[in-house]
Design a protein around this motif. Structure first.
Motif, PDB file in Angstrom:
ATOM      1  N   VAL A 106     -26.908  47.291  75.908  1.00 18.20           N
ATOM      2  CA  VAL A 106     -28.072  46.512  75.470  1.00 18.20           C
ATOM      3  C   VAL A 106     -28.807  45.990  76.701  1.00 18.20           C
ATOM      4  O   VAL A 106     -28.335  45.069  77.369  1.00 18.20           O
ATOM      5  CB  VAL A 106     -27.657  45.334  74.570  1.00 18.20           C
ATOM      6  CG1 VAL A 106     -28.893  44.518  74.163  1.00 18.20           C
ATOM      7  CG2 VAL A 106     -26.913  45.833  73.333  1.00 18.20           C
TER       8      VAL A 106
ATOM      9  N   ALA B 166     -31.080  43.666  78.476  1.00 19.76           N
ATOM     10  CA  ALA B 166     -31.613  42.344  78.104  1.00 19.76           C
ATOM     11  C   ALA B 166     -32.048  41.567  79.343  1.00 19.76           C
ATOM     12  O   ALA B 166     -31.885  40.355  79.422  1.00 19.76           O
ATOM     13  CB  ALA B 166     -30.562  41.553  77.323  1.00 19.76           C
TER      14      ALA B 166
ATOM     15  N   GLN C  94     -35.724  37.339  73.958  1.00 21.55           N
ATOM     16  CA  GLN C  94     -34.424  37.574  73.333  1.00 21.55           C
ATOM     17  C   GLN C  94     -33.651  36.285  73.063  1.00 21.55           C
ATOM     18  O   GLN C  94     -32.691  36.274  72.295  1.00 21.55           O
ATOM     19  CB  GLN C  94     -33.573  38.535  74.171  1.00 21.55           C
ATOM     20  CG  GLN C  94     -33.263  38.085  75.580  1.00 21.55           C
ATOM     21  CD  GLN C  94     -34.269  38.584  76.587  1.00 21.55           C
ATOM     22  OE1 GLN C  94     -35.437  38.773  76.257  1.00 21.55           O
ATOM     23  NE2 GLN C  94     -33.826  38.812  77.813  1.00 21.55           N
ATOM     24  N   TYR C  95     -34.086  35.183  73.697  1.00 25.68           N
ATOM     25  CA  TYR C  95     -33.414  33.899  73.500  1.00 25.68           C
ATOM     26  C   TYR C  95     -34.167  32.972  72.538  1.00 25.68           C
ATOM     27  O   TYR C  95     -33.775  31.825  72.361  1.00 25.68           O
ATOM     28  CB  TYR C  95     -33.214  33.206  74.850  1.00 25.68           C
ATOM     29  CG  TYR C  95     -32.212  33.919  75.730  1.00 25.68           C
ATOM     30  CD1 TYR C  95     -30.872  33.982  75.369  1.00 25.68           C
ATOM     31  CD2 TYR C  95     -32.604  34.567  76.893  1.00 25.68           C
ATOM     32  CE1 TYR C  95     -29.941  34.655  76.146  1.00 25.68           C
ATOM     33  CE2 TYR C  95     -31.680  35.249  77.681  1.00 25.68           C
ATOM     34  CZ  TYR C  95     -30.358  35.286  77.309  1.00 25.68           C
ATOM     35  OH  TYR C  95     -29.437  35.955  78.077  1.00 25.68           O
TER      36      TYR C  95
ATOM     37  N   LEU D 181     -31.104  37.754  70.483  1.00 23.66           N
ATOM     38  CA  LEU D 181     -30.064  38.541  71.152  1.00 23.66           C
ATOM     39  C   LEU D 181     -28.709  38.357  70.487  1.00 23.66           C
ATOM     40  O   LEU D 181     -27.955  39.319  70.309  1.00 23.66           O
ATOM     41  CB  LEU D 181     -29.987  38.144  72.627  1.00 23.66           C
ATOM     42  CG  LEU D 181     -28.906  38.842  73.466  1.00 23.66           C
ATOM     43  CD1 LEU D 181     -29.064  40.356  73.422  1.00 23.66           C
ATOM     44  CD2 LEU D 181     -28.938  38.331  74.903  1.00 23.66           C
ATOM     45  N   GLU D 182     -28.395  37.147  70.098  1.00 18.90           N
ATOM     46  CA  GLU D 182     -27.097  36.890  69.486  1.00 18.90           C
ATOM     47  C   GLU D 182     -26.947  37.660  68.172  1.00 18.90           C
ATOM     48  O   GLU D 182     -25.898  38.250  67.897  1.00 18.90           O
ATOM     49  CB  GLU D 182     -26.911  35.394  69.244  1.00 18.90           C
ATOM     50  CG  GLU D 182     -25.486  35.010  68.905  1.00 18.90           C
ATOM     51  CD  GLU D 182     -25.175  33.554  69.196  1.00 18.90           C
ATOM     52  OE1 GLU D 182     -23.978  33.223  69.208  1.00 18.90           O
ATOM     53  OE2 GLU D 182     -26.110  32.779  69.413  1.00 18.90           O
TER      54      GLU D 182
ATOM     55  N   THR E  12     -28.542  40.411  67.346  1.00 18.05           N
ATOM     56  CA  THR E  12     -28.449  41.834  67.677  1.00 18.05           C
ATOM     57  C   THR E  12     -27.028  42.210  68.075  1.00 18.05           C
ATOM     58  O   THR E  12     -26.469  43.221  67.612  1.00 18.05           O
ATOM     59  CB  THR E  12     -29.418  42.175  68.823  1.00 18.05           C
ATOM     60  OG1 THR E  12     -30.760  41.908  68.404  1.00 18.05           O
ATOM     61  CG2 THR E  12     -29.297  43.643  69.222  1.00 18.05           C
TER      62      THR E  12
ATOM     63  N   VAL F 159     -23.929  44.255  78.038  1.00 15.89           N
ATOM     64  CA  VAL F 159     -25.258  43.649  78.082  1.00 15.89           C
ATOM     65  C   VAL F 159     -25.724  43.574  79.531  1.00 15.89           C
ATOM     66  O   VAL F 159     -25.020  43.036  80.392  1.00 15.89           O
ATOM     67  CB  VAL F 159     -25.254  42.239  77.473  1.00 15.89           C
ATOM     68  CG1 VAL F 159     -26.680  41.696  77.369  1.00 15.89           C
ATOM     69  CG2 VAL F 159     -24.602  42.244  76.097  1.00 15.89           C
TER      70      VAL F 159
ATOM     71  N   PHE G 297     -27.485  33.243  78.790  1.00 17.13           N
ATOM     72  CA  PHE G 297     -26.513  34.038  78.047  1.00 17.13           C
ATOM     73  C   PHE G 297     -25.174  33.322  77.915  1.00 17.13           C
ATOM     74  O   PHE G 297     -24.555  33.342  76.848  1.00 17.13           O
ATOM     75  CB  PHE G 297     -26.307  35.400  78.710  1.00 17.13           C
ATOM     76  CG  PHE G 297     -25.407  36.307  77.911  1.00 17.13           C
ATOM     77  CD1 PHE G 297     -25.893  36.979  76.804  1.00 17.13           C
ATOM     78  CD2 PHE G 297     -24.071  36.460  78.252  1.00 17.13           C
ATOM     79  CE1 PHE G 297     -25.054  37.797  76.050  1.00 17.13           C
ATOM     80  CE2 PHE G 297     -23.234  37.272  77.508  1.00 17.13           C
ATOM     81  CZ  PHE G 297     -23.724  37.952  76.402  1.00 17.13           C
TER      82      PHE G 297
ATOM     83  N   ALA H 213     -32.479  44.803  72.812  1.00 17.51           N
ATOM     84  CA  ALA H 213     -32.027  43.444  72.537  1.00 17.51           C
ATOM     85  C   ALA H 213     -32.825  42.799  71.407  1.00 17.51           C
ATOM     86  O   ALA H 213     -32.322  41.936  70.688  1.00 17.51           O
ATOM     87  CB  ALA H 213     -32.139  42.588  73.805  1.00 17.51           C
ATOM     88  N   ALA H 214     -34.071  43.236  71.240  1.00 22.25           N
ATOM     89  CA  ALA H 214     -34.964  42.606  70.267  1.00 22.25           C
ATOM     90  C   ALA H 214     -35.093  43.397  68.966  1.00 22.25           C
ATOM     91  O   ALA H 214     -36.131  43.342  68.299  1.00 22.25           O
ATOM     92  CB  ALA H 214     -36.341  42.388  70.889  1.00 22.25           C
TER      93      ALA H 214
END
Length: 226
Positions: A8, A10, A24-25, A35-36, A38, A53, A62, A103-104
């Protein structure tokens, strides 16, 4: 069962989102970011052995995610471009076949993962999830007037995951990098090398969260399903 490692990338910032933090956050469900969610989808898929990742060197977020401590989740430092990050992650994989997923794209389904992996194993050939174009396509001039209509019958919109044999993808990305070629997805690297890649019909729900409107749509879909 054939196992797959997943990569992934990211390390990006998602400028089109217009956010002060990498997209992603951004929170998608209460207490959970894009992200989480995914990563949860990938880690919950039985055929995935581990998830790698690729993060930016200065990522400080992260490690704050609860999922960051998952025993089958590992991180590497990514690069300046997507292909660089994928290559860094790929070098940490162990399985014969690998998946690369944005990631998205947190709305990936088990059905789509099944369709992709089964198609690739059945044909012994790499492949990507993709959607046939249903819109009329226009080619523009430099001044954004219509130059001509593009036939849509053979047009597909690429999605992820993209699935390939590990060594084949390593070779393609390494050669593309050595030649200074900019590839926007993994299939692009294989195309340049003349390697085959099949198109596996996916779902429109598996869209990439890129703009604020995409974020609102994803939230609405998840809210409807809860």
């Amino acid at each position: 069962m054939q196992l797959f490692d997943a990569v992934v990338p990211a390390a990006g910032v998602g400028r089109r989102m217009g956010s002060t933090v990498p997209k992603q956050y951004l929170e998608l469900l209460p207490g959970k970011c894009i992200l989480e969610l995914t990563l949860e989808k990938l880690l919950n898929y039985p055929a995935i052995h581990q998830v790698i990742v690729a993060l930016s060197a200065d990522d400080k977020l992260f490690s704050t995610l609860s999922i960051s401590k998952h025993p089958r989740l590992y991180t590497v430092t990514g690069g300046a471009e997507r292909a660089d990050s994928v290559l860094c992650g790929l070098k940490a994989t162990q399985t014969k076949w690998v998946l690369v997923h944005d990631a998205a794209r947190p709305l990936i389904s088990t059905a789509d993962l099944d369709a992709l992996t089964q198609a690739c194993l059945a044909e012994d050939c790499g492949g990507i999830l993709a959607l046939r174009s249903v819109d009329t396509l226009k080619l523009s001039t430099a001044s954004q007037t219509i130059a001509r209509t593009v036939p849509r019958e053979q047009i597909w919109r690429a999605q992820t995951p993209q699935c390939f044999k590990r060594e084949q993808l390593l070779q393609a990305l390494t050669q593309a990098s050595a030649q200074g070629l900019k590839v926007t997805d993994e299939a692009s690297a294989l195309e340049v090398m003349g390697m085959p890649c099949q198109l596996v019909p996916g779902s429109a729900l598996n869209f990439k969260i890129t703009t604020p409107e995409d974020l609102l749509l994803a939230k609405a879909i998840l809210s409807y399903g809860s």
